[in-house]
Design a protein around this motif. Sequence first.
Motif, PDB file in Angstrom:
ATOM      1  N   UNK A 124       0.823  -1.217   0.000  1.00  0.00           N
ATOM      2  CA  UNK A 124       0.000   0.000   0.000  1.00  0.00           C
ATOM      3  C   UNK A 124       0.851   1.258   0.000  1.00  0.00           C
ATOM      4  N   UNK A 125       1.848   1.326   0.872  1.00  0.00           N
ATOM      5  CA  UNK A 125       2.646   2.549   0.967  1.00  0.00           C
ATOM      6  C   UNK A 125       3.497   2.756  -0.289  1.00  0.00           C
ATOM      7  N   UNK A 126       4.125   1.683  -0.753  1.00  0.00           N
ATOM      8  CA  UNK A 126       5.011   1.802  -1.915  1.00  0.00           C
ATOM      9  C   UNK A 126       4.220   2.163  -3.170  1.00  0.00           C
ATOM     10  N   UNK A 127       3.113   1.476  -3.399  1.00  0.00           N
ATOM     11  CA  UNK A 127       2.339   1.764  -4.600  1.00  0.00           C
ATOM     12  C   UNK A 127       1.651   3.117  -4.513  1.00  0.00           C
ATOM     13  N   UNK A 128       1.284   3.541  -3.307  1.00  0.00           N
ATOM     14  CA  UNK A 128       0.696   4.873  -3.147  1.00  0.00           C
ATOM     15  C   UNK A 128       1.710   5.955  -3.495  1.00  0.00           C
ATOM     16  N   UNK A 129       2.944   5.795  -3.030  1.00  0.00           N
ATOM     17  CA  UNK A 129       3.990   6.759  -3.387  1.00  0.00           C
ATOM     18  C   UNK A 129       4.200   6.767  -4.895  1.00  0.00           C
ATOM     19  N   UNK A 130       4.259   5.603  -5.488  1.00  0.00           N
ATOM     20  CA  UNK A 130       4.478   5.478  -6.925  1.00  0.00           C
ATOM     21  C   UNK A 130       3.383   6.181  -7.732  1.00  0.00           C
ATOM     22  N   UNK A 131       2.133   6.011  -7.293  1.00  0.00           N
ATOM     23  CA  UNK A 131       1.004   6.576  -8.041  1.00  0.00           C
ATOM     24  C   UNK A 131       0.761   8.051  -7.738  1.00  0.00           C
ATOM     25  N   UNK A 132       0.983   8.448  -6.477  1.00  0.00           N
ATOM     26  CA  UNK A 132       0.603   9.797  -6.056  1.00  0.00           C
ATOM     27  C   UNK A 132       1.702  10.824  -6.257  1.00  0.00           C
ATOM     28  N   UNK A 133       2.955  10.403  -6.248  1.00  0.00           N
ATOM     29  CA  UNK A 133       4.052  11.372  -6.305  1.00  0.00           C
ATOM     30  C   UNK A 133       5.172  10.828  -7.192  1.00  0.00           C
ATOM     31  N   UNK A 134       4.953  10.849  -8.509  1.00  0.00           N
ATOM     32  CA  UNK A 134       5.944  10.265  -9.417  1.00  0.00           C
ATOM     33  C   UNK A 134       7.301  10.956  -9.363  1.00  0.00           C
ATOM     34  N   UNK A 135       7.338  12.235  -8.965  1.00  0.00           N
ATOM     35  CA  UNK A 135       8.624  12.936  -8.870  1.00  0.00           C
ATOM     36  C   UNK A 135       9.472  12.329  -7.761  1.00  0.00           C
ATOM     37  N   UNK A 136       8.877  12.132  -6.574  1.00  0.00           N
ATOM     38  CA  UNK A 136       9.615  11.524  -5.472  1.00  0.00           C
ATOM     39  C   UNK A 136       9.916  10.053  -5.754  1.00  0.00           C
TER      40      UNK A 136
END
Length: 305
Positions: A124-136
Motif C-alpha cells: 500500500x505505501x510503496x504503490x501509493x507513493x508510486x502513483x501519487x508522487x511520481x517525482x519523489x
Amino acid sequence: SYGILELIKTPELACEVTMQPINAFDLDAAIIFADILPPLEGMGLKLEFIKGQGPVIHNPVRTPADIDALRTPPPEENLPYTLEAIRLARRELDGRGLPLIGFSGAPFTLAAYAVEGGSSRNFQHAKSLMMADPVQWDRLMSKLSHVVGHYLLAQAQAGAHVLQLFDSWVGALSPDDYRRLVMPYSSKAIEIARAANVPIIHFGTNTNGMLELIRDAGGDIIGVDWRINLNQAWQRLGPGVAIQGNLDPIALFAPWPELRQRAQKVLDQADGRPGHIFNLGHGILPQTPVDNVRRLVDFVHEYTS
C-alpha cells in the motif's frame, strides 16, 4: 550458531554456507550466500531480521526528506563483505569447474521493502507513493537503480560469473505501471551491470501479464515461475531469450513419483532447446525434504544427458 546478518557479513562464513549445497548435491552452479536487503543498510536504513516476523526496516522511507537522506555509497564501501565472500568462494569453486552466481534485489523490490518497512501483502505505501508522487518515486528509484547496478557490477568484478536481478514483488504491479514506473529503473541497473560482460538473469514471480516487458527491460535469461507452462513462456519471449525455471517449490514435498513426473514435464516442455536452466520458480522452502532435492538434481542430469 549465527544470525543471518552475521553470516552474510562474515566472508568466511558466507563462503562456507555458499559451499554447503555444492558439497551436498551435484549442482551445476553456486550462488553466493547473501540477501537482497543489506544494500539498504548502506543507504541509511536500519535493518533487522526478527524471528517469526522476517526483515524489518525500522526507519522506512515515507517522506521527501527520507529520500533526501538516502546515500548511494559505492559497493566497495557498502558491501565489502559480500565481495570478499565472492573472492573466497571462487577459490573453492574454481578447482571444481563450477561457476558462481552473484545477485541483487531489483529497484522495485528494494523500494517495496524500504517504503513498507518490511514484507507486505498489498504494498500500500510503496504503490501509493508510486502513483501519487511520481517525482519523489523517480528520485527514490534512481538512487536504488544506481546502487543495484553498481553492486552487480562489483560482484562480477570480484569474480561472479553470472549476475541475477531479483524482482520478487514486481508481480504486484499492473503491466502499465511496470512499463512506466519500474521498467526504466530495472533497465538502468542492468545497463550499468552490462559493463561486466557476463550473463544476466532477470528474475520475477507472478509476471505472466508482463513477460514481454520483463524481457524488454533487459537480461540474457528470464526467470519464469510455475504459473505458466514453460513452452508457452518461451513462445512469448521468443527464440533469442534463455529461460530459467519453472518447477513449483511445493512439488519437492510430494512423493518422489509425483515429483519426478512434474520435473519431467518441465524438461519435456523445454524439449532440449539450448538456453534452459532447470530451476524452481521461486526459492526453496525451509522444510523441504533433503532427499527429494538430491533425487531431483540427479534425475535432471540423467534425463537430459
